[in-house]
Design an enzyme around this catalytic site. Sequence first.
Site, mmCIF file in Angstrom:
data_model
loop_
_atom_site.group_PDB
_atom_site.id
_atom_site.type_symbol
_atom_site.label_atom_id
_atom_site.label_comp_id
_atom_site.label_asym_id
_atom_site.label_seq_id
_atom_site.Cartn_x
_atom_site.Cartn_y
_atom_site.Cartn_z
ATOM 1 C CB THR A 27 -0.874 0.029 1.270
ATOM 2 O OG1 THR A 27 -0.009 0.029 2.413
ATOM 3 C CG2 THR A 27 -1.788 -1.172 1.339
ATOM 4 C CB VAL A 58 2.023 -0.366 6.439
ATOM 5 C CG1 VAL A 58 1.143 0.828 6.754
ATOM 6 C CG2 VAL A 58 1.214 -1.661 6.481
ATOM 7 C CB ILE A 84 8.368 -0.447 8.141
ATOM 8 C CG1 ILE A 84 7.890 -1.135 9.442
ATOM 9 C CG2 ILE A 84 8.191 1.062 8.213
ATOM 10 C CD1 ILE A 84 6.414 -0.958 9.769
ATOM 11 C CE LYS A 85 5.777 0.847 -0.777
ATOM 12 N NZ LYS A 85 4.532 0.959 -1.538
ATOM 13 C CB ILE A 86 11.652 3.407 4.864
ATOM 14 C CG1 ILE A 86 11.229 2.657 6.128
ATOM 15 C CG2 ILE A 86 12.491 4.637 5.151
ATOM 16 C CD1 ILE A 86 10.945 3.491 7.337
#
Length: 226
Positions: A27, A58, A84-86
């Site tokens: 997402t 996310v 975790i999308k960074i």
Amino acid sequence: MELYIDSANLDHIKHAASLGILTGVTTNPSLLAKEDPAVDVRDRILEIHNIVGGHCSVEVVATETDAMIAEADEILSWFPQATIKIPMIPAGLAATHQLAGRNIPVNMTLIFSATQALAANNAGARYVSIFLGRLDDIANSGIQVVRDTREIWERQGLDSKILAASLRHPMHLLEAAKAGAHISTTPYQVIMQSLKHPLTDNGLEKFLADYHKMQAEIAELRSELA
Ligand code: G3P
């Protein structure tokens, strides 16, 4: 190549997941912003995670390292399996390094070059998301970045996963698989387009027509004999 869906739409995610072809979902804030604002983001993410079951990326919206870490911890408090999308910015590399030190999976996003992918890998990202479509939009070759990254990964023995993102059509899916992407994250419409072939539809129509014709002939024969 594993297939993830790139979406925050529950109907699309439910349908694609029911086909048994997905191993994850990604997402981003833009995808979430397309959906009903009355639904809390946390609730939507949890529902998406429950539907797909596998990988669920996310994205944080903070742009400073400490705030990214705090946001990652908040997401992980919703469900500890989150990836975790960074974003691929210096503060993001530092955040990735800290999260990786805690064995938290990071998907480094907004990658547009093999050197960015290499830095993401070295900071400890478990996934490097290369945006094919957005490179093609500005007359660069997105797939060439995937090829270069894969070549570097082979030569250097790197083990983070190359994730082809920003796919716009089934040719991107095909090219990403040929270029050696480990995963592609694909919008629902592109997934559905990639499954369709006119010869499959025509072939099925003919099989069914022949079967029903045969049944009608059998029924006629039986009624003549009765
Ligand atoms: O999730 C990131 C990426 O797939 C976005 O795609 O179509 O907005 O360039 P797009």
